[in-house]
Design an enzyme around this catalytic site. Structure first.
Site, PDB file in Angstrom:
ATOM      1  N   ASP A 141      -1.283   6.725  13.767  1.00 37.56           N
ATOM      2  CA  ASP A 141      -0.279   6.630  12.717  1.00 37.56           C
ATOM      3  C   ASP A 141      -0.708   5.509  11.767  1.00 37.56           C
ATOM      4  OD1 ASP A 141       2.008   6.304  11.198  1.00 37.56           O
ATOM      5  OD2 ASP A 141       3.368   6.488  12.891  1.00 37.56           O
ATOM      6  N   ASP A 166       4.530  14.545  18.193  1.00 38.08           N
ATOM      7  CA  ASP A 166       4.464  13.332  19.009  1.00 38.08           C
ATOM      8  C   ASP A 166       5.871  12.782  19.118  1.00 38.08           C
ATOM      9  OD1 ASP A 166       4.763  10.387  17.563  1.00 38.08           O
ATOM     10  OD2 ASP A 166       4.366  12.005  16.142  1.00 38.08           O
TER      11      ASP A 166
END
Length: 377
Positions: free
Chosen positions: A93, A268
């Site tokens: 991320d 996720d």
């Protein structure tokens, strides 16, 4: 070993998609659930276990890893894969969401990016689009995310539009900073809050950049599930069909099923690991709150038919005792159970799409949840 990033769409069942992402470090079967290894560890799990459960890829977080142990240090130590002993794909991320949600005294400047104070020690850091990509490169991740600004909902249209437009411009800068990296990929992130036309504009702008993949961000942040699904249904038709689609931070098993039905390929979420550490188990018949006193003398396992030892071999009475005694083993066993359940769900989803019967699989799964013999949470 394949030296390219390649997404292959293998079958569809209505809008649900079965595919494969091929990368130098391995094949990612989609729809895929990525266990979250925020700081280089999937909490309460050995990474060997995570792999054995069926995970093809895990997620790491730029914000947390840049604060400790530090991206430059990770690079000196051989990169994140070597450091944590995970030779398979890793997605990082960008850190943008954590900057917005965790950091103190953050300031946003479009040119300079974000200046913020660490939530750990108050030290001052700077993250521009270029620096985010640089950090992810130092970590050595296989799929890197653009830096974006995620606005908390509800928010005014003017604020959502401002952040969306800036995120689009940041995506261009991230693409330029990423350049050409054979076998790796950078994904853009669709923003636009809960406003359909802004979502469409964001998706159109990102699609024009011809990136390797696209994420949908800024959802599952408190809005009703119906709003999330509405935003997916207006966004996904605009994104290239031949590229993978990733819904960030989602979610519950029901969220996953319904998002797959919209055409999402990757997920996720910290939910299965965080829930496990707090005494909550996911099973094929629903959720079990092991803090509940009704389990104190229940010798049944969570699921006697499961292939997972944590699910099959330990009684609810013992798990209840571990949770109430605040023993570390409670979080380890319940996280093991939860990640097994999530990966088993994804396996079932993929098989049903391959057979062209995903809608039936979703209905059957939801019916089993509804008939489950478990207590409400």
């Amino acid at each position: 070993m394949n030296d390219k990033f390649q997404f292959t769409l293998k079958n569809t069942s209505d809008k649900a998609r079965l595919g494969e992402i091929t990368m130098p470090r391995g094949v990612i079967r989609t729809p895929a659930f990525m266990p979250v290894g925020t700081a280089g560890t999937v909490k309460a799990m050995y990474l060997d276990q995570v792999r054995e459960l069926g995970a093809d890829i895990i997620l790491g977080n730029t914000y947390h890893l840049m604060l400790r142990p530090g991206a430059e240090r990770v690079a000196r130590l051989g990169g994140l894969h070597a450091l944590i002993r995970w030779p398979y794909p890793i997605l990082t991320d960008s850190g943008g969401f954590q900057v917005m949600s965790l950091a103190a005294l953050r300031q946003i400047d479009e040119k300079k990016g974000v200046t913020f104070k660490s939530h750990i020690d108050g030290s001052v850091h700077h993250m521009s689009p270029e620096r985010s990509i640089e950090i992810q490169g130092l970590l050595g991740s296989d799929i890197q995310m653009q830096l974006d600004e995620c606005v908390r909902l509800p928010a005014e249209r003017q604020e959502i539009e401002r952040a969306m437009e800036m995120s689009l411009r940041w995506a261009e800068r991230c693409r330029e900073a990423f350049g050409e990296q054979p076998g790796k990929a950078m994904f853009g992130i669709v923003q636009g809050g809960d406003i359909p036309d802004l979502r469409v504009r964001s998706a159109e702008g990102l699609a024009a950049l011809d990136l390797k993949g696209y994420a949908v961000g800024g959802l599952a942040v408190g809005e009703p599930q119906a709003v999330m699904l509405d935003m997916l249904n207006v966004t996904l038709p605009v994104l290239p069909k031949e590229k993978p689609r990733y819904l960030m931070g989602v979610g519950t098993p029901d969220d996953i099923l319904k998002s797959v039905a919209c055409g999402i390929d990757m997920f996720d979420c910290v939910m299965p690991t965080r829930a496990g550490r707090h005494g909550l188990a996911f099973t094929r018949r629903g959720k079990v709150n092991l803090r509940n006193a009704r389990h104190a003398e229940d010798l049944r396992p969570l699921d006697e038919e499961s292939e997972c030892p944590a699910t099959r071999d330990y009684s609810r009475a013992y798990l209840h005792h571990l949770v109430r005694a605040n023993e570390s083993l409670a979080g380890m066993l319940l996280t093991w159970n939860n990640l097994h359940y999530y990966q088993d769900l994804m396996k079932g989803i993929r098989a049903s799409i391959a057979e062209g019967r995903f809608a039936d699989f979703m209905a059957e799964t939801q019916d089993i949840w509804a008939r489950g013999d478990l207590d409400p949470v």
